[in-house]
Design an enzyme around this catalytic site. Structure first.
Site, mmCIF file in Angstrom:
data_model
loop_
_atom_site.group_PDB
_atom_site.id
_atom_site.type_symbol
_atom_site.label_atom_id
_atom_site.label_comp_id
_atom_site.label_asym_id
_atom_site.label_seq_id
_atom_site.Cartn_x
_atom_site.Cartn_y
_atom_site.Cartn_z
ATOM 1 N N GLN A 77 31.054 39.469 31.429
ATOM 2 C CA GLN A 77 32.354 39.903 31.946
ATOM 3 C C GLN A 77 32.876 38.948 33.025
ATOM 4 O OE1 GLN A 77 34.221 42.178 30.526
ATOM 5 N NE2 GLN A 77 32.572 42.483 29.063
ATOM 6 N N SER A 78 32.504 37.680 32.929
ATOM 7 C CA SER A 78 32.895 36.684 33.925
ATOM 8 C C SER A 78 34.408 36.499 33.987
ATOM 9 C CB SER A 78 32.237 35.345 33.575
ATOM 10 O OG SER A 78 32.805 34.299 34.331
#
Length: 185
Positions: free
Chosen positions: A73-74
């Site tokens: 989920q960067s």
């Protein structure tokens, strides 16, 4: 100094400052929040400013592929995919985790933005090495064959030097020997 560097405008700047009255009242001083969520690029974020310079430099050097890595989920990976997409550059995102069964959140957005996502179970050192080599010489590696699973002819002239910036701003430069034994694309 920054004005002398190439820059490709990606963000709607300046982003506003928002006064936080309740937090200010609780703590005493007037406190503001910088609203970088309003930069306008794929949901915003403070990495957009950095990408304006990095991608302008990549274009200046004639690069066609952008590589980065992060968690599933960067925000950095999402913004990189969006910025590279806007500039017509290929994006390769590397995750040092299992491929999830379902794409959600930033990972879904990365796929919608056309990024190539590769999931590696190699740890950071081997993963970074593979990531760079994979993009520079596609097909030079055969997953699952353990150490030495490298097409030596395809990578004979391959120099892999990875320069990373740590959170404190210091630089680390490393050269790696390539060995791949678990890749999930």
């Amino acid at each position: 100094m920054l004005s002398s560097l190439p820059r490709f405008p990606l963000a709607h700047l300046p982003t506003p400052l928002e006064f936080l009255p309740r937090l200010s009242a609780a703590l005493g001083p007037r406190i503001y929040s910088k609203r970088d969520d309003q930069t306008g690029l794929a949901g915003g974020g403070n990495k957009t400013r950095k990408l304006e310079y990095l991608l302008a430099d990549a274009q200046r050097l004639g690069k066609r592929k952008i590589v980065t890595f992060g968690g599933l989920q960067s925000n950095h990976a999402r913004l990189t995919a969006a910025a590279a997409n806007r500039l017509g550059l290929e994006t390769h995102l590397f995750y040092f985790e299992h491929r999830p069964e379902e794409w959600k959140g930033n990972l879904l957005l990365n796929h919608l933005l056309g990024a190539t996502c590769v999931y590696l179970l190699l740890g950071v050192t081997w993963g970074l090495t593979y990531a760079v080599a994979h993009v520079m010489h596609p097909g030079a590696f055969r997953a699952g064959e353990g150490a030495g699973a490298i097409d030596r002819e395809a990578t004979a002239s391959l120099d892999i030097v990875i320069r990373a910036t740590s959170a404190d701003g210091s630089f680390t430069t490393s050269t790696f020997t390539i060995s791949v034994n678990d890749v999930d694309e």
